[in-house]
Write an enzyme that holds these catalytic residues in place. Structure first.
Site, mmCIF file in Angstrom:
data_model
loop_
_atom_site.group_PDB
_atom_site.id
_atom_site.type_symbol
_atom_site.label_atom_id
_atom_site.label_comp_id
_atom_site.label_asym_id
_atom_site.label_seq_id
_atom_site.Cartn_x
_atom_site.Cartn_y
_atom_site.Cartn_z
ATOM 1 N N GLU A 131 28.014 58.399 -3.463
ATOM 2 C CA GLU A 131 28.019 57.058 -2.868
ATOM 3 C C GLU A 131 26.581 56.676 -2.540
ATOM 4 O O GLU A 131 26.087 56.911 -1.457
ATOM 5 C CB GLU A 131 28.896 57.016 -1.621
ATOM 6 C CG GLU A 131 29.111 55.614 -1.087
ATOM 7 C CD GLU A 131 29.901 55.587 0.202
ATOM 8 O OE1 GLU A 131 30.123 54.485 0.736
ATOM 9 O OE2 GLU A 131 30.292 56.664 0.708
ATOM 10 N N ARG A 229 33.903 28.823 -1.588
ATOM 11 C CA ARG A 229 33.180 28.513 -2.812
ATOM 12 C C ARG A 229 32.630 29.745 -3.525
ATOM 13 O O ARG A 229 32.190 29.639 -4.678
ATOM 14 C CB ARG A 229 32.040 27.534 -2.519
ATOM 15 C CG ARG A 229 32.525 26.160 -2.064
ATOM 16 C CD ARG A 229 31.383 25.178 -1.880
ATOM 17 N NE ARG A 229 31.884 23.860 -1.493
ATOM 18 C CZ ARG A 229 32.096 23.493 -0.223
ATOM 19 N NH1 ARG A 229 31.828 24.341 0.771
ATOM 20 N NH2 ARG A 229 32.572 22.280 0.046
ATOM 21 N N GLY A 251 43.446 50.596 10.504
ATOM 22 C CA GLY A 251 43.574 49.540 11.501
ATOM 23 C C GLY A 251 42.270 49.155 12.154
ATOM 24 O O GLY A 251 42.250 48.257 13.005
ATOM 25 N N ASP A 277 37.757 58.115 3.478
ATOM 26 C CA ASP A 277 36.342 57.990 3.869
ATOM 27 C C ASP A 277 36.057 58.927 5.041
ATOM 28 O O ASP A 277 35.275 58.618 5.946
ATOM 29 C CB ASP A 277 35.993 56.547 4.233
ATOM 30 C CG ASP A 277 34.494 56.275 4.175
ATOM 31 O OD1 ASP A 277 33.761 57.079 3.578
ATOM 32 O OD2 ASP A 277 34.053 55.258 4.746
ATOM 33 N N LEU A 310 30.050 51.173 12.058
ATOM 34 C CA LEU A 310 31.036 52.145 11.584
ATOM 35 C C LEU A 310 30.371 53.090 10.594
ATOM 36 O O LEU A 310 29.596 52.676 9.726
ATOM 37 C CB LEU A 310 32.209 51.439 10.914
ATOM 38 C CG LEU A 310 33.221 50.769 11.855
ATOM 39 C CD1 LEU A 310 34.164 49.867 11.061
ATOM 40 C CD2 LEU A 310 34.014 51.814 12.634
#
Length: 390
Positions: A131, A229, A251, A277, A310
């Site tokens: 990642e 848009r 959540g 994750d 996070l």
């Protein structure tokens, strides 16, 4: 003499349909058949499960750590083994050990560890997910911006070489740091390219999907959002049928209503797949750990840097399945597929994982009717039994 047994006494979900009053026959680490209970011969050892559900083991394509270990901190085979063992009690029977953006040396060590783990057939190890580091600083999340950089010829060559020695290699990249031609070369070599940590627009995301990208990393998180848009990467993940998209169903990362909207709108054949994750905390009572020298704090079900960003998730796969079924309201069959069949399809492994059919791996999770974990088998070997839900 072959190892042959039949699991009896539970409803069986094979990844597609339910089987009542049936037995799951396992031989030499593979599923041999699903038979009516009365058709089990005396030559097959019967193993009573005590009721509940037998389902395909979970496939998690984004696992940063577990058992107190982060792959970034200890990129070696022992860490991969620890991470796999930590997640098995929660139903995960195949995972991609994930390296978050780091230095070239750490990345090389992680790749070498993955290659060694594959040679040793470490139970539960499916491959690697790199990642980064080729991401967008604008959508860096908890990744260290000092380590984010464009992909070079050497990086591309390293990924292609690594793929030859790994069962699965997935890499998350941002269009801001990688050219479409590189994505095409990686995809041609069998590397699974995922778009993520990016502020890219819809048109660019579509161009990268056409070049060979086939996955989007943790939908709605660290990416451009849906606007009236400009659909952004989030909109592209939902609208472009060739893309599968990982989802952190805790959540905290994504609101249940947003999940329902995405599920209703997702174009196929690509699917939304559950990912944990997960970080080092899974299977432990630790309250903090470090990543790239920064402390991450565990509190109230989330993992965050000191500034509140996070940083991964304090989540396991059975908890994600429960959340999807009990909170989001997804049918149990579909919630189970989101944790097994769909991620297996996303990484090209559904011929052997995510289903219980003749010739597939005997990767099995036994669940109670309230979705507690009973037992877990990997390749027909019982790895864990009667582990309390996390």
């Amino acid at each position: 003499m072959s190892d042959r047994f039949a699991l009896t006494g539970a409803r069986i979900f094979d990844g597609d349909a339910w089987h009542e009053d049936a037995a799951l026959v396992v031989r030499d680490g593979l599923v041999e058949a699903i038979l009516p209970t009365g058709a089990i011969g005396s030559d097959i050892r019967a193993v009573e499960t005590g009721g509940g559900i037998l389902a395909p083991g979970f496939v998690d394509i984004q696992v940063n750590g577990g058992g107190g270990v982060m792959l970034n901190d200890h990129p070696d085979v022992a860490s991969i083994e620890t991470i796999c063992k930590a997640h098995a009690p929660f139903g995960t029977t195949a995972l991609l050990a994930t390296l978050i953006t780091d230095t070239p040396d750490i990345t090389a060590s992680a790749v070498a560890a993955g290659e060694a783990a594959a040679l040793r057939n470490v139970p539960g190890f499916l491959g690697l997910h790199l990642e980064g580091p080729h991401l967008s600083i604008a959508r860096k999340g908890a990744h260290d911006p000092a380590l984010i950089r464009p992909m070079t010829d050497a990086d591309q060559a390293m990924l292609i070489a690594a793929r030859q020695k790994l069962p699965v290699l997935l890499t998350t990249i941002a269009p801001e740091s990688v050219e479409p031609a590189r994505v095409a070369a990686l995809a041609k070599a069998g590397v699974i390219v995922s778009l993520g940590h990016s502020d890219t627009g819809y048109a660019t995301a579509r161009a990268f999907a056409e070049a060979g990208a086939s996955v989007v990393t943790h939908l709605f998180n660290a990416m451009s959002q849906i606007g009236n848009r400009e659909p952004g990467l989030a909109g592209a993940a939902i609208d472009i049928g060739t893309l599968s998209a990982g989802l952190i169903a805790d959540g905290i990362h994504v609101h249940p209503a947003t999940i329902r909207i995405a599920l209703d709108a997702k174009m196929g054949p690509g699917r939304i797949v559950l990912v944990s994750d997960a970080m080092a905390t899974i299977g432990t009572d630790m309250t903090s750990f470090t990543l790239n020298g920064r402390t991450i704090y565990r509190k109230d079900g989330s993992l965050r840097l000191a500034d509140g960003t996070l940083a991964g998730a304090d989540l396991d796969m059975i908890s994600a399945v429960r959340f999807m079924h009990n909170v989001v309201g997804v049918d149990l069959s579909e919630a189970l597929r989101m944790a097994s069949l769909y991620p297996a399809q996303a990484v090209g492994q559904s011929h052997r994982l995510g289903r219980l059919a003749k010739g597939t791996a005997a990767d099995i999770v036994a669940l109670s009717d309230d979705l507690g974990i009973g037992s877990v088998w990997i390749g027909g070997d019982k790895m864990f039994e009667a582990v309390a839900p996390h």
